[in-house]
Design an enzyme around this catalytic site. Structure first.
Site, PDB file in Angstrom:
ATOM      1  N   LYS A 196       0.861  -1.184   0.000  1.00 27.92           N
ATOM      2  CA  LYS A 196       0.000   0.000   0.000  1.00 27.92           C
ATOM      3  C   LYS A 196       0.895   1.232   0.000  1.00 27.92           C
ATOM      4  O   LYS A 196       1.720   1.414   0.898  1.00 27.92           O
ATOM      5  CB  LYS A 196      -0.909   0.009   1.228  1.00 27.92           C
ATOM      6  CG  LYS A 196      -1.743   1.281   1.314  1.00 27.92           C
ATOM      7  CD  LYS A 196      -2.789   1.211   2.398  1.00 27.92           C
ATOM      8  CE  LYS A 196      -3.570   2.511   2.464  1.00 27.92           C
ATOM      9  NZ  LYS A 196      -4.652   2.454   3.448  1.00 27.92           N
ATOM     10  N   LYS A 254      -2.212  -1.436  -3.836  1.00 31.85           N
ATOM     11  CA  LYS A 254      -3.077  -0.263  -3.769  1.00 31.85           C
ATOM     12  C   LYS A 254      -2.233   0.996  -3.871  1.00 31.85           C
ATOM     13  O   LYS A 254      -1.212   1.058  -3.193  1.00 31.85           O
ATOM     14  CB  LYS A 254      -3.819  -0.296  -2.432  1.00 31.85           C
ATOM     15  CG  LYS A 254      -4.718   0.865  -2.190  1.00 31.85           C
ATOM     16  CD  LYS A 254      -5.298   0.734  -0.806  1.00 31.85           C
ATOM     17  CE  LYS A 254      -6.165   1.942  -0.531  1.00 31.85           C
ATOM     18  NZ  LYS A 254      -6.684   1.932   0.797  1.00 31.85           N
TER      19      LYS A 254
HETATM   20  C1  PBG Z   1      -7.346   3.674   5.644  1.00 32.38           C
HETATM   21  C2  PBG Z   1      -7.672   3.429   4.220  1.00 32.38           C
HETATM   22  C3  PBG Z   1      -7.499   4.339   3.173  1.00 32.38           C
HETATM   23  C4  PBG Z   1      -8.059   3.755   2.047  1.00 32.38           C
HETATM   24  C5  PBG Z   1      -8.515   2.497   2.408  1.00 32.38           C
HETATM   25  N1  PBG Z   1      -8.256   2.307   3.768  1.00 32.38           N
HETATM   26  C6  PBG Z   1      -6.967   5.718   3.169  1.00 32.38           C
HETATM   27  C7  PBG Z   1      -5.620   5.960   3.686  1.00 32.38           C
HETATM   28  O1  PBG Z   1      -4.785   5.071   3.825  1.00 32.38           O
HETATM   29  O2  PBG Z   1      -5.359   7.127   3.992  1.00 32.38           O
HETATM   30  C8  PBG Z   1      -8.135   4.430   0.716  1.00 32.38           C
HETATM   31  C9  PBG Z   1      -9.176   3.926  -0.212  1.00 32.38           C
HETATM   32  C10 PBG Z   1      -9.484   4.827  -1.350  1.00 32.38           C
HETATM   33  O3  PBG Z   1      -8.879   5.891  -1.560  1.00 32.38           O
HETATM   34  O4  PBG Z   1     -10.396   4.467  -2.097  1.00 32.38           O
HETATM   35  N2  PBG Z   1      -6.452   2.860   6.258  1.00 32.38           N
END
Ligand code: PBG
Length: 330
Positions: A196, A254
């Site tokens: 991520k 992601k």
């Molecule tokens: C939080 C989380 C995020 C997303 C999924 N879980 C945001 C972040 O890490 O700040 C993002 C999903 C999206 O942008 O569609 N842990």
């Protein structure tokens, strides 16, 4: 060799093209993210995500039934938490009667066969908007993992099939797996957000949940000390390997489109199911361009999700899931 070999023969009609097509999108490819809020009769559109909504539990029921009728059989739950309930340790996340726990029960009550996955991270519950506990300007790892393991257990007790840790703390997969196993939740799986990245594409999501890092002294302004540097490729393999060794059933990359090289690397290296999250900013970009009449929404959407699958995704988490399936069915 040309002229014996003419590759265009395989493109002369839709019939031959569909005969040799390598990848098809079906409803089975999708995991549908759902945003849940307190209240009654609430279906509010997210400003930066046109045609995507936050649902209160009563209307969540209808949405889940609709998804099931379309052949969408897996959801990924996120909750928007009242500011008053937020603290540094995300205590509300462990409330057995919290919004997430009730959302899980609600989905299972209306649609027992729906696969329910839950987001595990502190940010929606954190007064600082971070995925972990903040101490002296830092996000502390091991104490956060303990909370994440408890949170996962609480989701399992409420009926979740899979927990999806999205926090990027080190060692959290092992901590969560041990916690679940000790309580005999042997069949509750873990979908790990393994690679991520610290991405600016999460902006609309943070609007949706009001979960952005707060602007305060001694609170990091971004998530770069735990989410990955978008300049890195090799590191994604190290992260993924660790998560698999710690017990992840499904791994994830992601965001999606900018990271398809990572998707293919992981697909070629490991043999566990691979999910890709096409995130909120990717959704918002296409919606905005389509609104301006600059892109053909449906054509670009299908090209994007097909490209994610072609890159190696076994599972696609996407805000477009419903729209795609409607087109497939029409
Ligand atoms: C939080 C989380 C995020 C997303 C999924 N879980 C945001 C972040 O890490 O700040 C993002 C999903 C999206 O942008 O569609 N842990």
């Amino acid at each position: 060799m040309f002229p014996i070999r003419r590759n265009r023969r395989l493109r002369t009609s839709e019939a031959i093209r569909s005969l040799v097509r390598e990848n098809y999108i079906t409803p089975n490819d999708f995991l549908v993210p759902l945003f849940v809020v307190e209240g009654n009769g609430v279906k509010e559109e997210i400003a930066s995500m046109p045609n995507y909504y936050r649902f209160s539990l009563d209307l969540l029921k209808d949405e889940v039934k609709t998804l099931w009728s379309l052949g969408l059989k897996s959801v990924l739950l996120f909750v928007k938490v009242d500011d008053k309930l937020k603290d540094n340790k995300g205590t509300e996340a462990l409330n057995p009667n919290g919004l997430m726990q009730r959302a899980i029960q609600t989905v299972k009550a209306v649609c027992p066969d729906m696969l329910v996955m839950t987001d595990v991270a502190l940010d929606p519950f954190s007064s600082y908007g971070h995925d972990g506990i903040v101490e002296n300007g830092k996000i502390i790892n091991d104490a956060t993992v303990e909370v994440l393991a408890e949170m996962s257990l609480s989701h399992a007790e409420a009926g979740a099939n899979f927990v999806a840790p999205s926090d990027m703390m080190d060692g959290r997969i092992l901590g969560i797996r041990e916690g679940l196993d000790q309580s005999n939740f042997l069949d509750v799986g873990i979908m790990s957000y393994s690679a991520k990245y610290a991405s600016a594409f999460y902006g609309p999501f943070r609007d949706a949940l009001d979960s952005a890092p707060v602007d305060m002294i001694d609170v990091p302004k971004d998530k770069k000390t735990y989410q990955m540097d978008f300049a890195n490729r090799e590191e994604a393999l190290r992260e993924t390997e660790m998560d698999i060794n710690e017990g992840a059933d499904i791994v994830m990359v992601k965001p999606g489109l900018c990271y398809l090289d990572i998707v293919r690397d992981i697909k070629n290296t490991f043999d566990v199911p691979l999910a890709v999250y096409q995130v909120s900013g990717e959704y918002a970009m296409l919606k905005a361009a389509a609104e301006k009449g600059w892109l053909d929404h449906d054509a670009v959407m299908l090209e994007q999700v097909t490209s994610i699958k072609r890159a190696g995704a076994d599972i696609i988490a996407s805000y477009f899931a419903k729209d795609v399936v409607r087109i497939l069915n029409s």
